[in-house]
Scaffold this active site. Structure first.
Site, PDB file in Angstrom:
ATOM      1  CG  ASP A 132     -45.937  11.863  22.237  1.00  0.00           C
ATOM      2  OD1 ASP A 132     -46.284  13.060  22.064  1.00  0.00           O
ATOM      3  OD2 ASP A 132     -45.446  11.188  21.320  1.00  0.00           O
TER       4      ASP A 132
HETATM    5  C1  NOJ Z   1     -46.944  13.964  19.336  1.00  0.00           C
HETATM    6  C2  NOJ Z   1     -45.584  13.537  18.865  1.00  0.00           C
HETATM    7  O1  NOJ Z   1     -45.454  12.131  18.970  1.00  0.00           O
HETATM    8  C3  NOJ Z   1     -44.454  14.195  19.623  1.00  0.00           C
HETATM    9  O2  NOJ Z   1     -43.241  13.840  19.041  1.00  0.00           O
HETATM   10  C4  NOJ Z   1     -44.653  15.682  19.661  1.00  0.00           C
HETATM   11  O3  NOJ Z   1     -43.577  16.291  20.318  1.00  0.00           O
HETATM   12  C5  NOJ Z   1     -45.974  15.976  20.357  1.00  0.00           C
HETATM   13  N1  NOJ Z   1     -47.042  15.392  19.593  1.00  0.00           N
HETATM   14  C6  NOJ Z   1     -46.209  17.459  20.535  1.00  0.00           C
HETATM   15  O4  NOJ Z   1     -46.515  18.052  19.350  1.00  0.00           O
END
Ligand code: NOJ
Length: 757
Positions: free
Chosen positions: A288
């Protein structure tokens, strides 16, 4: 055949003579050959993902000028970008890489296409309320089509975190509190995004996220630690992910949280032992957003270099916005801390995904501006959005059959801060939705009635201090009541009021945890003033999470939960309130009576003191009921259904057939979601009081009956023990069927089959 510059380069490298050779070449051979030509730096480049600088979905990157990123792109030091959207922009970035880097390996473009690209569907929790996998598949396939037309290859969805805490703002992105429902619906979404053929340039890769346990953040506070016992991990958290891997989800995303103290990003057990080895997953895992770097803040790594070492060794293949791999992996290999074979494995996984998406055949195949124009926002996409939205709505209350609106109603007052809001229904993760592009409730109602009913409107109040404020802190809440007088006067004059209240569009979502999930600002005061002057109030809720609405539930004759319903919200609500569509949604998540009951979910275990007792020594609160306001699986229709003739028979000692007859006992045709629950009455590890194990949505004409059959096998009758082993224990099972998790229609059966003990 389109022949790209990249194709020429790759073919030259691999010694093939024509582009078609690529198609015919075995995938693994192609990937291995390409890998063998790559330097260590180029391999690491494939594991490096950066965001475009013009749109960010996480904290701003700490380092890196535009020039720095440009150089990285041109020299093959980037394997993927997120947040680059549109055929033209993706084409530009792709060309930069393909035409300048030595091997010209195309980028894979990812984006958060959570519930639509530009045609917005209801937020995922709303869609889940439809309990209709085919519908979710449809919406995901349209989202995929629009995204693919905008040059994207990959969505960071579906989120398959089973969530039991509505304080956590991200429950909006999931399928609710139940592992079975989440499994069925998440798989439908994966199938919708990916279609039958990933090589089809109107499908995109799915990403099962967040692996794993993110919804269990303590106290519902986003990014907090989790405390998940083994039983919950194996029986609640992991099943949807396992099913996604089996359904062929091409990618997984790990999570920000720790599990038992270990960051998910550094978790070898779930990433390598389970996902890659036991479940046979051959796609790649993306971290993430800087979840690798965040291991330093967690206190799990002393610096970014150590974080990179932990992450790659644990099986995190691609580094999203952490800059950890690009900065440190080479040195880590040279220091002997990371085996290059692990990097090779990660790179192969990334190349495999690119191969399956057809990017080696033509890296520009998704980036076609003409096609983009014809696909995005096509009328049929909006038709589907309307269909999905209305089927996602849940009728929570309908005293005196206030809804559907009767033909003798001559005037309707459409009131509330969300009544003519064209933006809130688009929700928080709204991808490329055009601001203010949703059909508002007022617009939908006006379009539905034409000149036949007098429609008046008053806003009453605002939710935030400036319309559309990016809801972050309480200080933005608007407490101005100057619009009340007009709203009260408008309500007074009408036969019926539609009162649209709920949450600001950015109130639910990432980073939007709340300790108070009741209606904010002066909305409750507005509600009380309106109902005083006109008792015929149908409350139209727009929100992304279960909320505390006890007072509304007590006083309002009708409540329709519409979630954040997407682009066609107003038309979809009108379809429901005027009876063009008979509501069929059922709650995918429990509505609590108070925040103090959280976590509250239907599939809880019995305690040793379930009560109720005369004394205080039983498991209860002294100031609140144990029961929820509205349970999981609950939802009304304009008609009524009865269940009878429950027959539970042994097909064998490990297979049970269940039959039940559902009858439409009301005066309108309608759909009902028949739900099958079991209870394993005695087991080594105590089992939930009820567990959903099947459901079917049926359409019944008035007076009609239908026999519904289910089969339960050992897959439904067992559970994972604390070692993650599937066990089935002999004994008695209660089998229950009905229209909500509170059903009491039950038969008990005794089985002697055992497994894994
Ligand atoms: C953080 C989020 O937790 C995740 O779900 C998302 O896909 C990413 N950012 C990318 O934007």
């Amino acid at each position: 055949m389109r022949q790209s510059f990249l194709t020429v380069i790759v073919l030259a490298i691999l010694g093939f003579s024509c582009a078609s050779a690529i198609k015919e070449t075995d995938e693994e051979q192609f990937i291995s050959n390409l890998l063998s030509k790559m330097t260590l730096e180029e391999k690491i480049g494939q594991l490096h993902q950066i965001t475009s600088q013009w749109e960010m979905t996480g904290p701003a990157p700490a380092t890196g000028s535009a020039q720095y990123y440009l150089e990285h792109l041109k020299t093959g030091k980037v394997g993927s970008m997120l947040n680059v959207t549109g055929a033209a922009a993706t084409l530009k970035a792709q060309k930069l890489v393909v035409e300048n880097s030595r091997l010209g390996i195309p980028l894979i473009f990812g984006y958060d296409v959570i519930h639509g690209y530009q045609t917005m569907f209801p937020v995922p929790l709303g869609e889940a309320a439809s309990w209709n996998p085919e519908l979710l598949k449809l919406s995901a396939s349209i989202a995929a089509k629009e995204s693919a037309a905008a040059g994207l290859h990959w969505t960071f969805a579906p989120m398959m975190d089973v969530g039991r805490d509505p304080r956590w703002g991200r429950v909006m992105e999931g399928a609710g509190e139940d592992p079975y429902l989440a499994t069925v619906l998440s798989v439908a979404r994966v199938e919708g995004f990916q279609g039958d053929d990933l090589n089809n340039d109107l499908t995109i890769a799915a990403c099962a996220k967040h692996f794993a346990g993110y919804a269990f953040v303590e106290a519902g506070r986003d990014y907090n630690i989790t405390t998940i016992n083994d039983k919950t991990l194996h029986n609640v958290v992991l099943p949807p992910f396992k099913a996604a891997a089996e359904a062929g989800a091409l990618t997984f995303m790990n999570a920000f949280n720790t599990i038992q103290g270990l960051p998910a990003t550094a978790n070898t057990y779930i990433q390598r032992d389970l996902l890659k080895d036991k479940w046979d997953f051959d796609g790649f895992i993306v971290s993430d957003w800087n979840s690798i770097g965040e291991m330093v803040a967690h206190g799990a790594a002393e610096d970014l270099k150590r974080a990179a070492e932990l992450a790659i060794n644990a099986g995190s293949d691609m580094d999203m916005e952490g800059n950890a791999y690009i900065a440190h992996l080479k040195q880590l290999v040279e220091d002997g801390k990371v085996d290059e074979k692990l990097i090779d494995d990660a790179v192969k996984r990334v190349l495999r995904a690119k191969y399956r998406l057809g990017l080696f055949e033509d890296p520009y195949r998704y980036s076609d501006s003409t096609r983009e124009k014809s696909i995005i926002n096509a009328p049929e996409n909006h038709e589907a959005a309307r269909k999905v939205a209305r089927e996602s709505m849940v009728l929570l209350k309908n005293e005196g059959s206030l809804l559907p609106i009767k033909s003798d109603i001559k005037s309707i007052a459409v009131i509330g801060p969300l009544a003519d809001d064209k933006d809130t229904p688009l929700g928080n993760w709204r991808a490329k939705a055009i601001k203010g592009s949703a059909v508002s409730l007022l617009e939908g109602v006006k379009a539905a009635v034409g000149d036949q009913i007098d429609i008046s409107y008053a806003k009453g109040c605002d939710l935030t201090t400036s319309a559309g404020t990016f809801f972050t802190e309480l200080e933005f809440i608007n407490n101005d009541k100057s619009g009340f007088a007009k709203a009260i006067a408008t309500a007074k004059k009408a036969d019926l009021v539609l009162l649209a209240i709920g949450e600001n569009c950015h109130q639910s979502g990432e980073g939007r945890s709340q300790t108070d999930i009741s209606l904010k600002g002066v909305q409750m005061e507005l509600f009380n003033e309106i109902i005083k002057v006109n008792p015929n109030v149908a409350v139209i809720l727009m929100n992304g999470r279960p909320m505390i609405i006890n007072e509304i539930a007590e006083k309002a004759p009708a409540i329709l939960e519409t979630w954040f319903g997407g682009s066609q919200t107003g038309h979809a609500i009108a379809d429901v309130v005027f009876g063009k569509y008979n509501p069929s949604g059922k709650l995918p998540m429990t509505f609590p009576r108070s925040v103090g009951q959280i976590p509250i979910y239907y599939n809880n275990m019995n305690t040793g003191r379930p009560g109720p007792n005369e004394d205080v020594f039983w498991s209860h609160y002294t100031d609140e009921k144990n029961s929820p306001l509205y349970p999981f699986g609950y939802g009304l229709s304009y008609t009524t259904f009865s269940y009878g003739d429950l027959k539970v028979d042994k097909v064998s000692e490990q297979e049970v057939s269940v039959e039940v007859t559902v009858t439409n006992t009301g005066s309108l045709a309608g759909e009902e979601v028949a739900q099958l629950y079991i209870r394993d009455k005695v087991a080594t590890l105590v089992r939930p009081l009820k567990e959903l194990k099947g459901f079917q949505k049926v359409m019944l004409e008035t007076g009609a009956s239908q026999k519904i059959s289910f089969t339960l096998t050992e897959k439904d009758l067992g559970y994972y023990n604390n070692q993650g082993k599937w066990v089935v224990e002999a004994g008695e099972f209660d089998i229950m069927v009905g229209g909500s998790s509170e059903t009491t229609l039950k038969e008990t059966i005794s089985l002697s089959f055992e497994k894994g003990i």
